[in-house]
Design a protein around this motif. Structure first.
Motif, PDB file in Angstrom:
ATOM      1  N   ARG A   1       0.855  -1.191   0.000  1.00 42.48           N
ATOM      2  CA  ARG A   1       0.000   0.000   0.000  1.00 42.48           C
ATOM      3  C   ARG A   1       0.890   1.239   0.000  1.00 42.48           C
ATOM      4  N   VAL A   2       0.779   2.042  -1.058  1.00 43.63           N
ATOM      5  CA  VAL A   2       1.581   3.261  -1.200  1.00 43.63           C
ATOM      6  C   VAL A   2       0.641   4.432  -1.464  1.00 43.63           C
ATOM      7  N   TRP A   3       1.175   5.652  -1.308  1.00 41.09           N
ATOM      8  CA  TRP A   3       0.367   6.871  -1.412  1.00 41.09           C
ATOM      9  C   TRP A   3       0.915   7.774  -2.509  1.00 41.09           C
ATOM     10  N   LEU A   4      -0.016   8.385  -3.231  1.00 38.66           N
ATOM     11  CA  LEU A   4       0.338   9.242  -4.369  1.00 38.66           C
ATOM     12  C   LEU A   4      -0.142  10.665  -4.126  1.00 38.66           C
ATOM     13  N   LYS A   5       0.524  11.607  -4.782  1.00 37.12           N
ATOM     14  CA  LYS A   5       0.086  13.003  -4.755  1.00 37.12           C
ATOM     15  C   LYS A   5      -0.910  13.301  -5.864  1.00 37.12           C
ATOM     16  N   GLU A   6      -0.768  12.634  -7.004  1.00 39.10           N
ATOM     17  CA  GLU A   6      -1.628  12.894  -8.160  1.00 39.10           C
ATOM     18  C   GLU A   6      -2.363  11.610  -8.534  1.00 39.10           C
ATOM     19  N   PRO A   7      -3.653  11.505  -8.189  1.00 44.30           N
ATOM     20  CA  PRO A   7      -4.366  10.235  -8.421  1.00 44.30           C
ATOM     21  C   PRO A   7      -4.491   9.855  -9.890  1.00 44.30           C
ATOM     22  N   ARG A   8      -4.501  10.846 -10.799  1.00 50.02           N
ATOM     23  CA  ARG A   8      -4.720  10.509 -12.192  1.00 50.02           C
ATOM     24  C   ARG A   8      -3.553   9.707 -12.785  1.00 50.02           C
ATOM     25  N   ASN A   9      -2.410   9.627 -12.075  1.00 53.89           N
ATOM     26  CA  ASN A   9      -1.266   8.844 -12.563  1.00 53.89           C
ATOM     27  C   ASN A   9      -1.226   7.448 -11.964  1.00 53.89           C
ATOM     28  N   GLN A  10      -2.275   7.031 -11.252  1.00 49.88           N
ATOM     29  CA  GLN A  10      -2.224   5.783 -10.507  1.00 49.88           C
ATOM     30  C   GLN A  10      -2.062   4.561 -11.410  1.00 49.88           C
ATOM     31  N   PHE A  11      -2.663   4.567 -12.599  1.00 54.65           N
ATOM     32  CA  PHE A  11      -2.565   3.390 -13.465  1.00 54.65           C
ATOM     33  C   PHE A  11      -1.148   3.224 -14.003  1.00 54.65           C
TER      34      PHE A  11
ATOM     35  N   CYS B   1       1.470  33.011  10.763  1.00 58.56           N
ATOM     36  CA  CYS B   1       1.498  31.721  10.082  1.00 58.56           C
ATOM     37  C   CYS B   1       2.499  31.756   8.926  1.00 58.56           C
ATOM     38  N   PHE B   2       2.864  30.579   8.439  1.00 58.14           N
ATOM     39  CA  PHE B   2       3.746  30.430   7.289  1.00 58.14           C
ATOM     40  C   PHE B   2       3.115  29.457   6.303  1.00 58.14           C
ATOM     41  N   ILE B   3       3.656  29.436   5.082  1.00 61.05           N
ATOM     42  CA  ILE B   3       3.112  28.626   3.995  1.00 61.05           C
ATOM     43  C   ILE B   3       3.886  27.315   3.924  1.00 61.05           C
ATOM     44  N   GLY B   4       3.131  26.210   3.741  1.00 60.79           N
ATOM     45  CA  GLY B   4       3.756  24.892   3.721  1.00 60.79           C
ATOM     46  C   GLY B   4       4.798  24.737   2.632  1.00 60.79           C
ATOM     47  N   SER B   5       4.500  25.203   1.402  1.00 59.55           N
ATOM     48  CA  SER B   5       5.459  25.042   0.313  1.00 59.55           C
ATOM     49  C   SER B   5       6.713  25.870   0.551  1.00 59.55           C
ATOM     50  N   GLU B   6       6.584  27.062   1.195  1.00 63.35           N
ATOM     51  CA  GLU B   6       7.763  27.855   1.505  1.00 63.35           C
ATOM     52  C   GLU B   6       8.619  27.168   2.568  1.00 63.35           C
ATOM     53  N   ALA B   7       7.988  26.500   3.538  1.00 63.16           N
ATOM     54  CA  ALA B   7       8.755  25.754   4.544  1.00 63.16           C
ATOM     55  C   ALA B   7       9.517  24.598   3.902  1.00 63.16           C
ATOM     56  N   VAL B   8       8.892  23.918   2.930  1.00 59.77           N
ATOM     57  CA  VAL B   8       9.580  22.839   2.229  1.00 59.77           C
ATOM     58  C   VAL B   8      10.785  23.392   1.469  1.00 59.77           C
ATOM     59  N   ASN B   9      10.620  24.522   0.782  1.00 68.04           N
ATOM     60  CA  ASN B   9      11.749  25.139   0.062  1.00 68.04           C
ATOM     61  C   ASN B   9      12.885  25.486   1.020  1.00 68.04           C
ATOM     62  N   TRP B  10      12.532  26.003   2.190  1.00 67.31           N
ATOM     63  CA  TRP B  10      13.570  26.380   3.164  1.00 67.31           C
ATOM     64  C   TRP B  10      14.321  25.147   3.662  1.00 67.31           C
ATOM     65  N   LEU B  11      13.625  24.056   3.967  1.00 65.82           N
ATOM     66  CA  LEU B  11      14.283  22.833   4.428  1.00 65.82           C
ATOM     67  C   LEU B  11      15.172  22.234   3.342  1.00 65.82           C
ATOM     68  N   VAL B  12      14.715  22.298   2.084  1.00 66.71           N
ATOM     69  CA  VAL B  12      15.524  21.777   0.980  1.00 66.71           C
ATOM     70  C   VAL B  12      16.811  22.573   0.826  1.00 66.71           C
ATOM     71  N   GLN B  13      16.729  23.899   0.899  1.00 64.70           N
ATOM     72  CA  GLN B  13      17.918  24.748   0.731  1.00 64.70           C
ATOM     73  C   GLN B  13      18.831  24.686   1.954  1.00 64.70           C
TER      74      GLN B  13
ATOM     75  N   PHE C   1       0.705  17.994   7.058  1.00 57.36           N
ATOM     76  CA  PHE C   1       1.689  18.884   6.450  1.00 57.36           C
ATOM     77  C   PHE C   1       1.856  18.516   4.974  1.00 57.36           C
ATOM     78  N   GLN C   2       1.704  19.491   4.084  1.00 59.94           N
ATOM     79  CA  GLN C   2       1.758  19.256   2.648  1.00 59.94           C
ATOM     80  C   GLN C   2       2.621  20.312   1.975  1.00 59.94           C
ATOM     81  N   ASP C   3       3.146  19.926   0.832  1.00 57.56           N
ATOM     82  CA  ASP C   3       3.941  20.841   0.005  1.00 57.56           C
ATOM     83  C   ASP C   3       2.997  21.623  -0.902  1.00 57.56           C
TER      84      ASP C   3
END
Length: 636
Positions: free
Chosen positions: A464-474, A579-591, A622-624
């Motif tokens: 059992r795995v999880w996807l971000k974009e369901p339309r690519n599941q097949f 508050c802060f934005i989730g995608s900006e927090a992800v960018n900060w952790l990556v850098q 928590f999401q990107d």
């Protein structure tokens, strides 16, 4: 610029509607004065397409019969080379108008022709002037001198139209190079009004040459008596009643008038609806589906009210439509039941929004993306590019799987069977490794391997795995199956075939089998050599690697001036402080820490599970993505 484009489109439709209404209403005054179309008691006397006056009916002749006889006599007078000398005299106590030059009786003035407050002789004096002037002018317009003058005036009118059209072309070129560019600059006072000014400019550039040429052609036709007569005959033909509804009769001209008014109303309503959607609803930040349903309802209501008003102005008794409305109601209840059901279902779908444009759904055997939600049906585009039109009622009557509803994160379940005797740790390790190696599998939620059951011929597992974009599941499921097969081969894990034991009981077979076994040397088969893999440990997670001291230092850096952008933020008229934005927090952790984006998301989820950060509404993990989070110590 998006609002300006909507403003421009709405302006075009509104101006088109007003233009059509003006064109339709403009002939009303002319048609109202045309006795052929509106009067049944009197009929017009016409010379070369010009109405001089009207005559009434007498005992032996109706008004139409009298007018037809008089018009024929006047046509002969026009063709006569003799001069016009109209006189009035009494004959047997009747007032008669005659052409003295041709001795031809033109008409007799009766009491039915007299205007209130006058007598037949006074009325004859007025008509004598009209007849004399019109007949003389008609004879003059048939001379060779007038034809030469007509040719010169026609050439002048055509040249004037050509010059005017050329001047408008130069004006258009100059205006587009100078005015339109200056209007597009933000410092221009007309910048905020260019949604109106630009459509007006286009209407002027397109409509003015058309009006210019129509004026020139109309002027030439007006100078020619034969053209005027032909136009009048066409109007008479169109003015003849073609059907009777109630107490009123209606002609083709009136039907064309109603059609023009309806077209103008349609353009006007469409423009108003566009203005409503682009300026009011968008500024209220309503969703696209709500804008669509409000626009559709507003359009239908305005069209219905407008048509009721037009029909009343047209002279149709709305009360007479009650029977027709009853019949239509019965038809909707029986014959149009499915259409009404789909229409109401479309309104419910738009208001409740269980599906929206762009959602990836499954309806029965159909799997695809929602492309459009209409009033009666919805368009779904399948993975093979086929567009399917589905009635809206099916979405309320059947179960719909919507992978895009709310959180798009979804799971894929892949069943796998392995042979009895397989090393279960190796099976789990191979499956988890397959999930880790795929770039589109999410780290959080974690991939899991479930031991489902002991089957007849195999041990049954599920990855059992999880996807971000369901339309690519097949596609992802196919890639995972390829990878699982490869890893199982590398680990020496067998995928079994179904097995059956066959027992044979026969006294003749037993001696035969014993002889074969004793006469044949049994060869021991060498066991399958499996690569000596070192026992690989379970995939170590970031949660096990990050200590409390590491998390404390990470939070301190995130809240420092060089960390995240923590501020008050506004979304859809709501203010969310600190508050802060989730995608900006992800960018900060990556850098900052060189994490992958999946690892950064896992770190954010760890902070949420430790009670350090939270979603501002406690609705999402928590999401990107563009979601607001805050530290618990800032949550008041």
């Amino acid at each position: 610029m998006y609002c300006l484009s909507w403003f421009s489109e709405g302006s075009k439709l509104i101006f088109l509607g007003l233009f059509a209404l003006i064109l339709a209403i403009s002939p009303i005054s002319i048609l109202a004065q045309n006795p052929i179309l509106n009067s049944t008691e009197k009929a017009p006397i016409v010379v070369d397409g010009r109405v001089l006056f009207e005559v009434g009916s007498i005992s032996n002749f109706s008004a139409q019969q009298r007018a037809s006889i008089i018009n024929d006599i006047l046509a002969e007078e026009v063709r006569s080379p003799d001069p016009v000398d109209v006189v009035i005299f009494d004959e047997n106590q009747r007032t008669v108008i005659r052409n003295q030059a041709t001795k031809r009786h033109l008409l007799t003035v009766t009491s039915a022709d007299v205007i209130a407050g006058s007598n037949t002789f006074e009325q004859a004096l007025v008509w004598k002037k009209y007849l004399e002037r019109s007949l003389q002018q008609a004879q003059l317009q048939r001379t060779s001198e007038y034809l030469r003058q007509f040719s010169l005036l026609s050439i002048a009118a055509i040249l004037g139209a050509i010059l005017g059209h050329g001047g408008l072309i130069l004006l258009r070129i100059w205006g587009e190079r100078n005015w339109l560019r200056s209007w597009s600059h933000p410092s221009s006072p007309l910048y905020t009004w260019q949604g109106i000014v630009r459509p007006l400019w286009r209407i002027f550039i397109i409509g003015t040459p058309l009006i210019l040429w129509l004026t020139a052609i109309g002027y030439i036709g007006y100078l020619l008596p034969q053209a005027r007569s032909a136009l009048y005959q066409i109007l008479m033909f169109l003015g003849q009643p073609i059907f009777v509804l109630g107490k009123n009769s209606y002609s083709a001209t009136q039907l064309l008038l109603l059609l023009s008014l309806t077209v103008g109303l349609w353009f006007l309503v469409k423009g108003l609806v566009r203005f409503l959607k682009s300026y009011l609803l968008e500024r209220l930040e309503t969703s696209q589906s709500v804008q669509d349903v409000v626009g559709i309802l507003t359009q239908y209501i305005l069209l219905f009210l407008g048509l009721i008003i037009l029909l009343q102005l047209w002279g149709l008794d709305i009360g007479a439509l009650a029977i027709l409305a009853s019949v239509l109601g019965v038809g909707i209840g029986f014959g149009l039941q499915n259409i009404a059901n789909n229409f109401i279902s479309g309104l419910i779908i738009t208001l409740e929004r269980p599906i929206q444009v762009g959602d990836f759904i499954k309806l029965g055997e159909l799997v695809g993306t929602v492309k459009n939600i209409g009033a009666r049906s919805t368009q779904i585009k399948t993975w093979d590019g086929i567009s399917i039109i589905v009635p809206n009622s099916r979405f309320l009557e059947s179960e719909v799987i919507n992978w895009s509803y709310g959180d798009k994160t979804s799971a894929i379940r892949i069943p796998i069977s392995v042979a009895y005797g397989s090393d279960l740790k190796r099976v789990k390790l191979a499956l988890l490794q397959t999930a880790k190696e795929h770039p589109e599998i999410l780290v959080v939620p974690r991939p899991t391997v479930l031991f489902q059951q002991f089957g007849d011929s195999a041990l049954n597992f599920e990855l059992r795995v999880w996807l971000k974009e369901p339309r690519n599941q097949f596609r992802i499921k196919s890639e995972l199956n390829y990878a699982i097969d490869k890893n199982f081969r590398d680990y020496g894990i067998e995928i079994p075939f179904p097995q059956r034991d066959l027992n044979l009981r026969s006294p003749h077979l037993k001696p035969l089998i014993e002889n074969i076994l004793t006469s044949t040397e049994m060869i021991d088969k060498q066991p399958l050599e499996i690569p000596d893999f070192e026992e690989e440990p379970e995939l170590e997670s970031l949660e096990d690697l990050l200590t409390d001291r590491d998390l404390e230092r990470l939070v301190h850096e995130m809240r420092s001036p060089q960390g995240l952008d923590i501020q008050n933020r506004r979304y859809r008229l709501h203010l969310y402080p600190n508050c802060f934005i989730g995608s900006e927090a992800v960018n900060w952790l990556v850098q900052r820490y060189k994490y992958t984006r999946e690892e950064a998301v896992e770190v954010g989820q760890i902070l949420m599970e430790k009670g350090i950060i939270c979603h501002v509404l406690d609705q999402h993990p928590f999401q990107d993505s563009y979601l607001f989070y805050r530290f618990f110590q800032d949550d008041k």
